[in-house]
Design a protein around this motif. Structure first.
Motif, PDB file in Angstrom:
ATOM      1  N   GLU A   1       0.851  -1.186   0.000  1.00 25.17           N
ATOM      2  CA  GLU A   1       0.000   0.000   0.000  1.00 25.17           C
ATOM      3  C   GLU A   1       0.892   1.243   0.000  1.00 25.17           C
ATOM      4  OE1 GLU A   1      -2.996  -0.234   3.075  1.00 25.17           O
ATOM      5  OE2 GLU A   1      -3.027  -2.410   2.869  1.00 25.17           O
ATOM      6  N   PRO A   2       1.105   1.827  -1.181  1.00 22.82           N
ATOM      7  CA  PRO A   2       1.975   3.010  -1.268  1.00 22.82           C
ATOM      8  C   PRO A   2       1.443   4.181  -0.450  1.00 22.82           C
ATOM      9  CG  PRO A   2       1.587   2.089  -3.444  1.00 22.82           C
ATOM     10  CD  PRO A   2       0.636   1.413  -2.494  1.00 22.82           C
ATOM     11  N   ARG A   3       2.357   4.928   0.160  1.00 22.88           N
ATOM     12  CA  ARG A   3       2.032   6.158   0.890  1.00 22.88           C
ATOM     13  C   ARG A   3       2.366   7.383   0.070  1.00 22.88           C
ATOM     14  NH1 ARG A   3       5.518   6.849   4.773  1.00 22.88           N
ATOM     15  NH2 ARG A   3       4.230   8.375   5.816  1.00 22.88           N
ATOM     16  N   GLU A   4       3.092   7.156  -1.016  1.00 26.90           N
ATOM     17  CA  GLU A   4       3.508   8.227  -1.923  1.00 26.90           C
ATOM     18  C   GLU A   4       3.828   7.568  -3.258  1.00 26.90           C
ATOM     19  OE1 GLU A   4       8.185   8.842  -1.070  1.00 26.90           O
ATOM     20  OE2 GLU A   4       6.864   9.353   0.605  1.00 26.90           O
ATOM     21  N   PRO A   5       3.956   8.340  -4.327  1.00 24.16           N
ATOM     22  CA  PRO A   5       4.330   7.739  -5.611  1.00 24.16           C
ATOM     23  C   PRO A   5       5.676   7.019  -5.503  1.00 24.16           C
ATOM     24  CG  PRO A   5       3.549   9.976  -5.935  1.00 24.16           C
ATOM     25  CD  PRO A   5       3.692   9.788  -4.453  1.00 24.16           C
ATOM     26  N   ILE A   6       5.739   5.836  -6.087  1.00 25.17           N
ATOM     27  CA  ILE A   6       6.963   5.032  -6.062  1.00 25.17           C
ATOM     28  C   ILE A   6       7.438   4.870  -7.505  1.00 25.17           C
ATOM     29  CG2 ILE A   6       7.956   2.799  -5.434  1.00 25.17           C
ATOM     30  CD1 ILE A   6       5.692   2.514  -3.369  1.00 25.17           C
ATOM     31  N   PRO A   7       8.700   5.191  -7.779  1.00 27.24           N
ATOM     32  CA  PRO A   7       9.214   5.012  -9.143  1.00 27.24           C
ATOM     33  C   PRO A   7       9.019   3.567  -9.612  1.00 27.24           C
ATOM     34  CG  PRO A   7      10.793   6.213  -7.795  1.00 27.24           C
ATOM     35  CD  PRO A   7       9.714   5.715  -6.873  1.00 27.24           C
ATOM     36  N   ASP A   8       8.787   3.397 -10.906  1.00 21.92           N
ATOM     37  CA  ASP A   8       8.505   2.071 -11.466  1.00 21.92           C
ATOM     38  C   ASP A   8       9.578   1.042 -11.131  1.00 21.92           C
ATOM     39  OD1 ASP A   8       6.129   2.975 -12.556  1.00 21.92           O
ATOM     40  OD2 ASP A   8       6.984   3.313 -14.559  1.00 21.92           O
ATOM     41  N   ASP A   9      10.859   1.432 -11.203  1.00 16.50           N
ATOM     42  CA  ASP A   9      11.926   0.471 -10.914  1.00 16.50           C
ATOM     43  C   ASP A   9      11.909   0.055  -9.448  1.00 16.50           C
ATOM     44  OD1 ASP A   9      12.802   3.060 -10.192  1.00 16.50           O
ATOM     45  OD2 ASP A   9      14.909   2.534 -10.493  1.00 16.50           O
ATOM     46  N   ALA A  10      11.626   0.988  -8.556  1.00 15.02           N
ATOM     47  CA  ALA A  10      11.557   0.654  -7.125  1.00 15.02           C
ATOM     48  C   ALA A  10      10.336  -0.204  -6.838  1.00 15.02           C
ATOM     49  CB  ALA A  10      11.524   1.929  -6.288  1.00 15.02           C
TER      50      ALA A  10
END
Length: 78
Positions: free
Chosen positions: A52-61
């Protein structure tokens, strides 16, 4: 986890949204870190791990987190 438990202030790792990481009774949710900062919480239900992301996460991460999640599920199934 000393990253979250070992400091009087966790702001440097959780930012302004500590309430989503530490519950009102002091329990720490499972977290995912990218670049030394909490970017998501995760849960495991019925053999399925949900991030559950809390902020945008880069695609590679995010791809790396998904791979880690698959490893956790695979480990628990063995």
């Amino acid at each position: 986890d000393p990253v979250l438990h070992g400091w009087a202030s966790r702001h440097w790792v959780v930012g302004d949204d500590e309430a989503h990481v530490v519950t009102s009774n002091g329990i720490f949710r499972a977290t995912a870190l990218v670049g030394g900062r909490v970017v998501a919480t995760w849960s495991l239900t019925g053999g399925h791990l949900t991030i559950e992301p809390r902020e945008p996460i880069p695609d590679d991460a995010l791809a790396a987190l998904d791979a880690d999640a698959a490893d956790v599920v695979r480990y628990l199934d063995s």
